[in-house]
Design a protein around this motif. Structure first.
Motif, PDB file in Angstrom:
ATOM      1  N   UNK A   1      77.909  41.407  39.333  1.00 25.22           N
ATOM      2  CA  UNK A   1      77.538  40.937  37.996  1.00 25.22           C
ATOM      3  C   UNK A   1      78.213  41.777  36.919  1.00 25.22           C
ATOM      4  N   UNK A   2      78.184  43.105  37.096  1.00 17.22           N
ATOM      5  CA  UNK A   2      78.801  43.990  36.102  1.00 17.22           C
ATOM      6  C   UNK A   2      80.318  43.824  36.073  1.00 17.22           C
ATOM      7  N   UNK A   3      80.930  43.693  37.231  1.00 16.68           N
ATOM      8  CA  UNK A   3      82.379  43.513  37.283  1.00 16.68           C
ATOM      9  C   UNK A   3      82.824  42.207  36.659  1.00 16.68           C
ATOM     10  N   UNK A   4      82.118  41.130  36.965  1.00 19.50           N
ATOM     11  CA  UNK A   4      82.459  39.833  36.375  1.00 19.50           C
ATOM     12  C   UNK A   4      82.217  39.828  34.869  1.00 19.50           C
ATOM     13  N   UNK A   5      81.200  40.555  34.431  1.00 21.89           N
ATOM     14  CA  UNK A   5      80.928  40.649  32.997  1.00 21.89           C
ATOM     15  C   UNK A   5      82.121  41.257  32.269  1.00 21.89           C
ATOM     16  N   UNK A   6      82.694  42.306  32.822  1.00 18.20           N
ATOM     17  CA  UNK A   6      83.855  42.949  32.210  1.00 18.20           C
ATOM     18  C   UNK A   6      85.050  41.993  32.187  1.00 18.20           C
TER      19      UNK A   6
END
Length: 127
Positions: free
Chosen positions: A81-86
């Protein structure tokens, strides 16, 4: 201490959103958790090779295996989730598309984590 902002920037009061450091640390912590859990996961899958479904259930019913697998799933989906957010923030420039993708990212990663933990709990508590 000198303020290096322009007078207009000082008047607007715009600056850091104050959330980048937290995001950075959570992403690093989940990466470390995954780096520690992946060798265990590979070992667990290797120990199940050659066995039947009943053997796989027996391995997953062991409390430590169920707990570590649930931790792996939560850390994996949170990290994703955090990686895709970036990626969305960096490469999507249309505001409506960005918001839609952020919402999809949150919902799908949350749904994936909940479904994974539910399946693990169900297997672990089977009689």
């Amino acid at each position: 201490m000198n303020d290096l902002r322009t007078p207009l920037a000082r008047a607007r009061g715009l600056g850091s959103g104050k959330t980048g450091t937290g995001h950075f640390w959570v992403q690093r912590v989940t990466a470390v958790a995954l780096a520690l859990l992946v060798p265990w996961l590979v070992w667990m899958f290797a120990s199940m090779s050659g066995g039947d479904v009943a053997h796989a259930y027996d391995v997953l019913r062991r409390p430590w295996n169920a707990i570590l697998l649930a931790a792996f799933c939560v850390a994996m989906f949170w990290h994703a989730k955090l990686g895709l957010q970036v990626v969305i923030e960096d490469y999507v420039h249309t505001r409506a598309t960005e918001i839609t993708l952020h919402l999809l990212n949150i919902f799908l990663c949350t749904l994936g984590a909940i479904a994974s933990v539910f399946a693990i709990v169900r297997i672990a508590l089977m009689a």
